[in-house]
Design an enzyme around this catalytic site. Structure first.
Site, mmCIF file in Angstrom:
data_model
loop_
_atom_site.group_PDB
_atom_site.id
_atom_site.type_symbol
_atom_site.label_atom_id
_atom_site.label_comp_id
_atom_site.label_asym_id
_atom_site.label_seq_id
_atom_site.Cartn_x
_atom_site.Cartn_y
_atom_site.Cartn_z
ATOM 1 N N GLN A 53 -1.163 2.784 -3.212
ATOM 2 C CA GLN A 53 0.205 3.313 -3.139
ATOM 3 C C GLN A 53 0.273 4.515 -2.211
ATOM 4 O O GLN A 53 1.186 4.647 -1.413
ATOM 5 C CB GLN A 53 0.681 3.710 -4.544
ATOM 6 N N GLY A 65 11.592 5.078 -8.348
ATOM 7 C CA GLY A 65 11.418 6.497 -8.668
ATOM 8 C C GLY A 65 10.034 6.837 -9.192
ATOM 9 O O GLY A 65 9.874 7.832 -9.892
ATOM 10 N N GLU A 73 5.775 6.976 -4.677
ATOM 11 C CA GLU A 73 6.563 7.458 -3.542
ATOM 12 C C GLU A 73 5.969 8.664 -2.831
ATOM 13 O O GLU A 73 6.253 8.909 -1.661
ATOM 14 C CB GLU A 73 7.958 7.864 -4.038
ATOM 15 N N CYS A 110 1.823 -6.615 -2.408
ATOM 16 C CA CYS A 110 2.825 -7.630 -2.756
ATOM 17 C C CYS A 110 2.283 -9.022 -2.440
ATOM 18 O O CYS A 110 2.754 -10.005 -2.975
ATOM 19 C CB CYS A 110 4.139 -7.387 -2.027
ATOM 20 N N CYS A 148 1.969 -10.865 2.892
ATOM 21 C CA CYS A 148 1.305 -10.970 4.193
ATOM 22 C C CYS A 148 -0.079 -11.588 4.053
ATOM 23 O O CYS A 148 -0.708 -11.929 5.052
ATOM 24 C CB CYS A 148 1.174 -9.585 4.829
HETATM 25 S S1 FES Z 1 0.625 -6.720 0.816
HETATM 26 FE FE1 FES Z 1 2.797 -6.611 0.968
HETATM 27 S S2 FES Z 1 3.113 -6.949 3.051
HETATM 28 FE FE2 FES Z 1 0.966 -6.817 2.927
#
Ligand code: FES
Ligand SMILES: Cc1cc2nc3c(=O)[nH]c(=O)nc-3n(C[C@H](O)[C@H](O)[C@H](O)COP(=O)(O)OP(=O)(O)OC[C@H]3O[C@@H](n4cnc5c(N)ncnc54)[C@H](O)[C@@H]3O)c2cc1C
Ligand code: FES
Length: 1307
Positions: A1172, A1057, A1238, A120, A123
């Site tokens: 993932q 999902g 998942e 994402c 961080c």
């Molecule tokens: S890449 Fe999403 S919190 Fe580290």
């Protein structure tokens, strides 16, 4: 020093940010560096993740010139804790300051992205700045330094392995593909014990190091000379910065400081602002203290430096690196926190405080601060000047111990500093000191115990007496804050035992004849778990060498936003610049679980400057209760944390101040239902029971050899996405239109809720998102409720609204994974064959329906996991309680429900005296079959994953080694477990898997791709570009994917999902194929032409260059009446094997190795899929081991930030981590791939069962024959307490019926 503001005269605050001078004429002492960077300088690369120093998302580098040493000191710091006013004369470097995709990216940024260390990306700037600062100080760092540097940075997506790997590329001694420190790539080693099936062509390189730009430390920016001049200025004066409410004074020298201290005795002295022999200055940071002590230890004889070594142990694991860089020794000692790790050691080591005030100097022993009989305090106007830590003598021994929820960066549950001095040449105690932390309001001295033991011999009798006396002297009341009383008591005496053994060993070394060596079986009590740098291999399919070089499908392509993540240029919602007239929203939430609202008084709130309005249920123009979800509480509240009203103001600070002034009066209502047990008692459920059944369970129970019944509890889990929920609502002013930006998984849902709240058609609500900083299910439904709350505020005020939840509010309001209680009855034969299972599940849904019905459906349908039980009945109910409403979370109930399954399999094995893996194997599906709900499937791949996992992890031989280890080590036990997985992807109804896309080709040949899926960090956009590139037969660089929006793709289904790639990929494929078909005649006419020429020609021929693509969805269904169906399009199989070691005295565990075999079919992007699986595995491991939400009996969530909710850090990941994609075919999904978002979550349960195995070994050795159930999470407390021994036997037990506990389990 800070104090209430009195004077309008402010000095200019001068500092540098990224080489540019900043002169702030109105520096506000209440403003943090993070706020200033983001909101004033608009440097949004530095992120807000928690605001309390615990996550590292806001890490920056601060550099200061020291005129005495003439050196520049660079250190990483969490900007959320750095007061702006503390920066006078400092240079701040943010992620923007080291590189940019617009100019030149820094090697740290490049390697983090290319090693796939970003998902994402939220961080990532913090990670980059931590590694960057390390390199500024150590251009060739060691891997140990790297691990230490990353200790304060949390990542919720990646599982850390790729982040560590990117950092390792800078380490001198390590190449990334290296095993056991041999320096050789393991794949090149003939003798490698690791597996590589040469027949199956597998690849192991997810990136190409040769692409990395070299790192040249000499190219870094220089420290601003002006700051050197400022630091050297002999005319320095006291500086004063005045804010609205607080004044900041920076004294120029000690005498001015003392003057001020006298004048303002209550004003805090801000050192690190993190609360927030050898003489060490009190102003030294804990990191500097570590450096000083390390140097002393290496230069002085070992026996004299025992205290320093004890301190060094904690200085490595206490907080994260950034906090250690900021927190000072003086601040630490003076704060006298109960959790202080340093004070107990300093007190035991007889450290002396040098105090100074205007009145003069004096000295006190630190122990005087904590020993009632010697009581001393700091006087008004006094400060700690320095701390003297004496050297120890030959017959002096000291120890430092701590146990926390995780290995590092976590407050201790109990810590201790203990020292004994013997009469020279004897084992007779001359002096004894024991100090404990977290067992009282501050560090607690066991002084009476120690006094009574003086003169005694150091022997077993003394040990028993010491334990008994300490338990008498230090009373931890059963209601104590923090709970865990019995565990804390056990830890105290377990620590004494460890100290006892350690000293005995030392005595033996001093005089082997007089003092025997401790028994061999006891040695294991002393060994501590080291923090090692993780190693491992990832294996995946190689790309067919005949594939077109332009075609990126199957390649480990870097995340589309990877470089932007790493440079801080990826835009998240709160990074979108402020618009005119924008208002900030703060929430007022219910403090009662179930109560009538008698009144809401907003008068004082409205008086706060900048406040525009307070919004309540009365202001909702449309539905306030939509599909059972309530936006603003009306008349009554149904959980603690429910939104009662919001305050809109010009700044968040004003909105928050006002929110605190809103007065709500309540009248409690009955019943107040908090736990699953409460709900069962009150018959409080949502929806009808869900059930599936096959065979004849009741009949078979009559003839089986044995029946066992039991219960398993799995507590909830917080999503802890790094980007908290953030919603921007912009009323356009026309036709009741609202434009919404938020990180979400289901734009259609957000749109529908806002439309309902505002009573407008959905066509007026435009929801947009570029990316979310993590979601994991937490952004499926919750943004819709929060969006409606914000939209009502925008509607009422007419202003754009920015609504960003603080971490604590986010955790409180949005809830998480459903806690689960499983009750089982199992009928089986003596050989382990299970004949009948009767399973009843309950989940704690909280106060509104949310997605709980679907969660319980998934749990029931997936409840057989990999096992073919001929007579099987499973029922599930969603309990309606007065807790915040739980919601979707990765795995959607499967990780909880299936833990219960594996738990009863383990219980059957225990009863039959068989190894659990044998019972698993025996009962597993083996041939083509039907599930309990009659869906046909072929378990061939399940068997393949299982067998490969057993074989290639060398399970059996390692098990033998472990048994041998366990025989030799009484206090440490190892455990190993292998767990199979039959997972299903997707939803139960066909329309949930429909998807659409919209593809535009512009005249220059560039392509704009949109679809209904949301980019949450899982790499969906990257994969969609890969799909479009293959289909259109053009390089990825031609294709742009900007955002997801309800304006481009309407009615899109949720991104969850594990289905997003499958369904959106099909829609993208469809649109591209339509476009290519239109272009075919042109291409045929000019086959050697270029893409741009064909597009240009198509335009000239009036061929539409825009197409929508559509995927109808998988034809799934479930008939709950008949209890049968075809609810899932396909299965994903896997198996994982984990090995752990536990400390039976403390409950600590260390994950030594994990092997995962995952049926990945054909991976569209192995780097993303690997990320993932690994990320989900670590998240699953967190769920089952250390992540623990604490609630009061009244339903108040205590865990509201990283300080009291512990997700895994870099030191929790397996020391050896091997992940292998097992090849298969999946014709039903695009390019024969499988959804893997998942599945890895449940693989984390292998750690849980390895812990179970280790605890079982301990119990067996202790002669405890009866079975035991380990509930989830297997926290240190849950591991320690069943390992019963002479210490657990001694502790006083509380009668549960006589007091109200501090916290309760809600499962
Ligand atoms: S890449 Fe999403 S919190 Fe580290
Ligand atoms: C995220 C996080 C995690 C942490 N984890 C741990 C942990 O695991 N273990 C642990 O032990 N600690 C932990 N800490 C606490 C950390 O060690 C403390 O923050 C630190 O001890 C406080 O030091 P400071 O310099 O920041 O003090 P400040 O916050 O600046 O000051 C604290 C108080 O001390 C007073 N003070 C400061 N200096 C002096 C002086 N020289 N003389 C007299 N009074 C003074 C101030 O007036 C103030 O009242 C953690 C902190 C954070 C933020
Ligand atoms: S936001 Fe600063 S550490 Fe989390």
């Amino acid at each position: 020093m800070t104090m209430p503001s009195t004077s309008p005269q402010s000095d200019h605050l001068i500092f540098f940010v990224n080489g540019k001078k900043v002169v702030e004429r109105h520096a506000d002492p209440e403003v943090t560096l993070l706020f200033y960077l983001r909101k004033v300088l608009c440097l949004t690369g530095t992120k807000y993740g928690c605001g309390t120093g615990g996550c590292g998302a806001c890490t920056v580098m601060i550099s200061k010139y020291n005129p005495v040493t003439k050196k520049i000191h660079h250190y990483s710091a969490t900007a959320c804790l750095v007061p702006l006013c503390s920066l006078h004369g400092a240079a701040v470097t943010t992620v923007e300051g080291i590189g940019s995709i617009k100019t030149r990216i820094h090697p740290v940024q490049e390697r983090l992205a290319k090693c796939h260390g970003t998902q994402c990306g939220f961080c990532s700037p913090g990670m980059v700045m931590s590694i960057y600062t390390l390199l500024r100080n150590y251009p060739d760092p060691t891997t140990e330094q790297l691990m230490e540097t990353l200790s304060g940075n949390l990542c919720r997506c990646t599982g850390y392995r790729p982040i560590v790997e990117s950092g390792k590329t800078f380490c001198e001694e390590s190449t990334v593909c290296q095993l056991q420190g041999t320096g050789k790539c393991c794949m090149d080693q003939e003798e490698s014990q690791f597996y590589l099936d040469k027949k199956e062509k597998m690849c192991t390189k997810l990136y190409d190091e040769s692409e990395f730009r070299p790192f040249d430390p000499s190219q870094e920016p220089i420290f601003p000379p002006e700051l050197i001049r400022m630091a050297k200025d002999p005319q320095k004066k006291t500086l004063m910065f005045c804010g609205d409410r607080v004044m900041w004074l920076s004294p120029a020298n000690m005498s001015e400081l003392l003057e001020l201290r006298m004048k303002y005795p209550t004003a805090p002295l801000v050192m690190g602002n993190t609360t927030v022999g050898v003489t060490i200055g009190a102003g030294c940071t804990l990191a500097e203290m570590k450096e000083i002590l390390t140097s002393v230890v290496s230069n002085e004889p070992k026996e004299k430096t025992k205290t320093y070594r004890a301190l060094l142990k904690h200085l490595r694991t206490l907080a994260g690196q950034q906090i250690r860089n900021m927190a000072t020794l003086g601040g630490h000692v003076a704060s006298k926190h109960d959790y202080s790790d340093i004070n107990p050691i300093l007190a035991a080591g007889k450290a002396i405080l040098n105090l100074i005030s205007k009145e003069g100097k004096r000295q006190i022993l630190i122990e005087q601060l904590f020993t009632p009989s010697l009581k001393e305090e700091l006087h008004d106007g006094e400060i700690i000047y320095s701390v003297v830590i004496p050297k120890l003598h030959r017959w002096d021994f000291i120890t430092a111990q701590r146990q926390a929820q995780r290995l590092e960066n976590a407050f201790a549950i109990v810590n201790a500093g203990m020292r004994v001095q013997f009469r020279e040449g004897t084992n007779s105690i001359k002096d004894l000191k024991m100090f404990f932390g977290r067992v009282g309001p501050t560090t607690v001295s066991a002084s009476k115990t120690c006094e009574q033991l003086i003169g005694r011999q150091w022997n077993d009798e003394m040990l028993s007496k010491a334990c008994r006396l300490v338990l008498d002297e230090i009373h931890i009341p059963p209601t104590a804050v923090g709970g865990m009383m019995e565990y804390k008591r056990t830890l105290m005496i377990s620590f004494i035992f460890k100290f006892y053994l350690k000293v005995q060993r030392e005595l033996h070394k001093l005089d082997p004849k007089m003092y025997p060596e401790i028994p061999e079986t006891s040695i294991s009590a002393l060994e501590e778990f080291p923090i090692k740098t993780p190693q491992g291999i990832q294996m995946f399919q190689c790309v067919d060498p005949h594939q077109s070089p332009q075609d990126p499908v199957g390649h480990p392509v870097m995340h589309q936003s990877g470089l932007k993540h790493a440079t801080g240029e990826a835009v998240y919602n709160d990074d979108i610049p402020r618009v005119d007239e924008e208002l900030l929203l703060a929430v007022v939430t219910s403090t009662r679980a179930h109560a009538k609202i008698l009144s809401i008084d907003v008068s004082e709130a409205l008086e706060i400057p900048g406040v525009v309005d307070v919004i309540t249920a009365k202001d909702v123009p449309g539905e306030n209760n939509h599909e059972g979800e309530i936006f603003y509480a009306e008349n009554e509240v149904i959980c603690v944390g429910q939104i009662v009203c919001t305050v809109a103001a010009d700044t968040y600070a004003h909105a928050k101040q006002a929110a605190e002034k809103v007065k709500i009066t309540y009248e409690d209502m009955e019943p107040r239902i908090i736990t699953i047990e409460d709900a069962i008692n009150h018959n409080s459920f949502f929806f009808k029971e869900k059930k599936i059944e096959k065979g004849n369970v009741d009949k078979v129970f009559q003839y089986v050899d044995e029946i066992i019944e039991g219960e398993v509890r799995v507590e909830g889990q917080e999503h802890f996405y790094m980007e908290t929920q953030t919603i921007l609502v912009h009323p356009t002013g026309e036709d009741k239109e609202m434009v919404i930006h938020t990180g979400m998984q289901h734009p259609t849902y957000v749109q529908s809720f806002i439309a309902a709240a505002l009573d407008v058609p959905r066509s007026r609500i435009m929801c947009h998102m570029k990316r979310a900083g993590g979601a994991f299910g937490g952004k499926v439904t919750k943004p819709a409720v929060l969006g409606a709350v914000a939209a009502v505020a925008a509607h009422k005020t007419g202003h754009p609204i920015r609504f960003c939840l603080e971490r604590g509010d986010d955790m409180l309001i949005t809830a998480g994974r459903h806690p689960l209680l499983a009750k089982y009855k199992i009928g089986f034969m003596k050989n382990g064959l299970i004949k009948a299972v009767d399973l009843q599940y309950y989940i704690n849904a909280g106060c509104t329906p949310d997605e709980s019905e679907m969660v319980i459906e998934f749990i029931v349908l997936k409840s057989e996991n990999a096992y073919d039980i001929p007579n099987f009945r499973c029922r599930g109910r969603a309990c309606k309680t007065n807790l915040p409403s739980n919601t979707a979370f990765r795995g959607f109930g499967y990780p909880q429900g299936t833990l219960a399954v594996e738990n009863y399999i383990t219980a059957v094995a225990f009863h039959c005296g068989l190894p659990p893996e044998k019972v698993r194997d025996m009962n597993m599906y083996k041939t083509v079959n039907k599930t309990a709900y009659k869906e046909p499937f072929n378990p061939e791949l399940l068997r393949k994953c299982w067998k490969e996992c057993l074989e290639k992890s060398s399970f059996q031989s390692r098990k033998t080694v472990i048994e041998e280890f366990n025989r030799k080590n009484y206090w440490k036990k190892k455990g190993i477990a292998v767990i199979p997985m039959k997972f299903t992807i997707g939803g139960l109804v066909a329309y949930e898997s429909q998807a659409a896309s919209l593809v535009h080709i512009y005249q220059d040949g560039s392509v704009l791709l949109t679809h209904g899926g949301c980019e949450l960090g899982q790499g969906l956009y990257t994969k969609m570009i890969q799909v479009a590139s293959r289909e259109l037969k053009i390089p990825s660089s031609y294709i742009h994917l900007s955002e997801t929006s309800t304006t481009t793709v309407p009615n899109a289904r949720y991104t969850a999902g594990s289905m997003a790639t499958d369904i959106n990929g099909r829609a993208v494929q469809n649109a591209c194929q339509i476009l290519l078909k239109r272009l075919e005649p042109i291409i045929r006419k000019n086959p050697k032409g270029k893409w741009e020429e064909w597009i240009s020609q198509a335009f000239m021929e009036s061929i539409s260059l825009s197409a929508t693509g559509y995927f109808k969805g998988y034809q799934t269904y479930m008939d709950w009446e008949k209890e049968e169906g075809n609810p899932y399009p396909y299965f994903v199989y896997g198996a994982a094997c984990s090995e752990v070691e536990i400390d039976c005295l403390t409950g600590a565990h260390k994950l030594l190795r994990t092997d995962i075999f995952m049926d990945a079919a054909f991976s569209i992007n192995p780097a993303i899929d690997m990320g993932q699986i690994e990320g989900a595995f670590i998240q699953g491991m967190g769920l089952y081991t250390i992540e623990e939400l604490k609630y009061s009996p009244e339903g108040v969530l205590y865990s509201r930030g990283p300080e009291d909710y512990k997700i895994p850090t870099v030191s929790e990941i397996p020391e050896e981590f091997y992940v292998t994609f097992v090849r298969s075919r999946n014709p039903i999904a695009i390019y024969s791939s499988k959804g893997l978002g998942e599945a890895g979550m449940f693989m984390g349960s292998s750690v849980f069962f390895a812990i179970t195995d280790a605890v079982t070994a301990a119990r067996r050795e202790r002669g405890l024959a009866e079975p035991f159930t380990l509930n989830s999470p297997a926290t240190p407390e849950m591991i320690r307490m069943p390992c019963m021994d002479q210490f657990t036997e001694q502790i006083p037990r509380d009668d549960l019926s006589t007091f109200k506990p501090w916290s309760i389990h809600v499962s």
